[in-house]
Structure formats: structure tokens, C-alpha cells
Design an enzyme around this catalytic site. Structure first.
Site, PDB file in Angstrom:
ATOM      1  N   CYS A  93      -4.340 -27.300 -81.397  1.00 54.72           N
ATOM      2  CA  CYS A  93      -3.614 -26.026 -81.467  1.00 54.72           C
ATOM      3  C   CYS A  93      -3.814 -25.382 -82.832  1.00 54.72           C
ATOM      4  O   CYS A  93      -4.056 -26.070 -83.831  1.00 54.72           O
ATOM      5  CB  CYS A  93      -2.105 -26.232 -81.250  1.00 54.72           C
ATOM      6  SG  CYS A  93      -1.634 -26.901 -79.649  1.00 54.72           S
ATOM      7  N   ASP A  94      -3.656 -24.076 -82.880  1.00 53.38           N
ATOM      8  CA  ASP A  94      -3.654 -23.360 -84.148  1.00 53.38           C
ATOM      9  C   ASP A  94      -2.875 -22.065 -83.973  1.00 53.38           C
ATOM     10  O   ASP A  94      -2.923 -21.446 -82.900  1.00 53.38           O
ATOM     11  CB  ASP A  94      -5.072 -23.042 -84.618  1.00 53.38           C
ATOM     12  CG  ASP A  94      -5.092 -22.566 -86.061  1.00 53.38           C
ATOM     13  OD1 ASP A  94      -5.066 -23.437 -86.957  1.00 53.38           O
ATOM     14  OD2 ASP A  94      -5.106 -21.356 -86.308  1.00 53.38           O
ATOM     15  N   SER A  95      -2.139 -21.666 -85.004  1.00 52.35           N
ATOM     16  CA  SER A  95      -1.298 -20.465 -84.926  1.00 52.35           C
ATOM     17  C   SER A  95      -1.571 -19.507 -86.084  1.00 52.35           C
ATOM     18  O   SER A  95      -1.860 -19.943 -87.205  1.00 52.35           O
ATOM     19  CB  SER A  95       0.193 -20.841 -84.938  1.00 52.35           C
ATOM     20  OG  SER A  95       0.528 -21.640 -83.829  1.00 52.35           O
ATOM     21  N   GLY A 154      -3.386 -20.679 -80.342  1.00 55.64           N
ATOM     22  CA  GLY A 154      -4.502 -21.112 -79.521  1.00 55.64           C
ATOM     23  C   GLY A 154      -4.324 -22.554 -79.087  1.00 55.64           C
ATOM     24  O   GLY A 154      -3.815 -23.381 -79.852  1.00 55.64           O
TER      25      GLY A 154
END
Length: 210
Positions: free
Chosen positions: A78-80, A119
Site C-alpha cells: 500500500c501507499d498513500s 494505492g
């Protein structure tokens, strides 16, 4: 039971999954995120929407961890990032560089709205990959300078994308959201469920025995 390997050091993501009945193992990737993102943006002609940037990084993390854990049932990366337009054009914000940067950001954010993009990328070793982005509009309170300084002094804004949390000390400074709450925390449970189904897996199979 299907086991999940979380390619993230985020305590909020881990806590969210645990509260939903999932007990993931954790392995943090060794990905050079700035280098990966720079290469991706250059490959896209010099510009890339924020919703795609987070997906690129989520994929890189998941694939890196999966390569070192080929026996894992499924790996989640994940990435924000926060996309903010304060009138001077959209800006994509990850974690602040330092306290001064966090204060400056909050002075831009207060009384405004931004879009928090998270994501997600799933890798099923030997069984395919699937990814998607959760995007949620976040409305910020009109904080006074002393509130901003007090919040930044806690250290919380320095370790999270966008310099805020909705599930921690920053919750009092978020007046509303339009979209998935869990996506703002860091992992969209509904989206993960859909992505698992694309790989032939069921969300309920991740639930740990009670």
C-alpha cells in the site's frame, strides 16, 4: 485459512486489518521509493496523476516482498498521498520532511479539502497480481496557529502521508470525509476484498480462527 503478508510498516494498516479479523504477517520492503516513482513519472512523460503514483509504489513494495517470500499465500502493498489544491494548482503530498514542513502544510490545508489516495497491490505468488486505488475527499477544520503547532509537536503528522490521521490525534481536525474511511486510515477493506476476488481468493478466508 489464507495467510496475508503485509508489505508495510504502518501501524494503522496493521491495526485496521486486525480489527477486521485478519492477522497478517509483516515484512517491510527494501524499495527505494523516490527512485521508483521518479522512473515511473519519467516513463510516463513527466507527469502522472496522484492516483497512479500511489499504485506504482504499492506495486513496487508488494512485488519486492513477494520476491523474497515465494511461499506466501498473498502479499499486500500500500501507499498513500494527499492531493491538495490551495488555489495555486494541485500538489501531491507524502510524509512531511520535518516539523517546519508539517506546520507549513497544515497552514495550507486548514479550512480546505483534499483527496487522500491510497494505492493497493496484491501479489499471489504463482497466481497473478491485482491492484487499485481508493480515493477519498477529506475536509479539514480551520485550525488556529496554536492548534497546528501543538499537533505537529506531538510528532504524529511527521510519520503519515498528508501530515494527518483520521484515526488518531488528527481526528478532531477532520470535519468530514466523502468515501472510504478505511482508505484514509491506510488500507481500504472493501477494495482489498474486490482485489482478492480477482485473484480467486475470498476475503472471509483471511479471517483468523477465533
Amino acid at each position: 485459512m489464507t495467510t496475508l503478508l503485509l508489505a508495510s510498516a504502518s501501524p494503522a494498516r496493521l491495526a485496521t486489518l486486525r480489527s477486521a479479523g485478519v492477522r497478517p504477517d509483516v515484512r517491510v520492503s527494501d524499495v527505494d521509493e523516490p527512485a521508483v516513482l521518479t522512473a515511473a513519472v519519467l516513463g510516463a512523460g513527466g507527469t502522472m496523476p496522484a492516483a497512479e503514483q500511489v499504485l506504482v509504489l504499492a506495486r513496487a513494495k508488494a512485488e519486492d516482498v513477494a520476491a523474497h517470500a515465494p511461499s506466501a499465500d498473498v502479499v499486500l502493498g500500500c501507499d498513500s498521498m494527499l492531493e491538495l489544491d490551495d488555489g495555486s494548482g494541485p500538489d501531491v503530498l507524502g510524509k512531511p520532511a520535518d516539523a517546519a514542513d508539517a506546520v507549513a502544510r497544515w497552514r495550507r490545508m486548514r479550512g480546505r479539502s483534499g483527496v487522500l489516495h491510497t494505492g493497493h497491490w496484491l501479489v499471489r505468488p504463482g497466481g497473478g497480481e491485482a491492484g487499485g486505488t481508493s480515493s477519498t475527499v477529506v475536509h479539514f477544520a480551520d485550525l488556529a496557529d496554536d492548534e497546528i503547532e501543538a499537533y505537529v509537536a506531538t510528532g504524529e503528522p511527521l510519520v503519515v502521508a498528508g501530515a494527518f490521521t483520521v484515526d488518531g490525534l488528527g481526528g478532531a481536525f477532520v470535519t468530514a470525509i466523502e468515501g472510504d474511511y478505511h482508505g484514509v486510515v491506510g488500507v481500504s477493506l472493501p477494495l482489498v476484498r474486490v482485489l482478492l476476488a480477482e485473484l480467486g481468493l475470498a476475503w472471509t478466508d483471511l479471517w483468523a480462527p477465533r
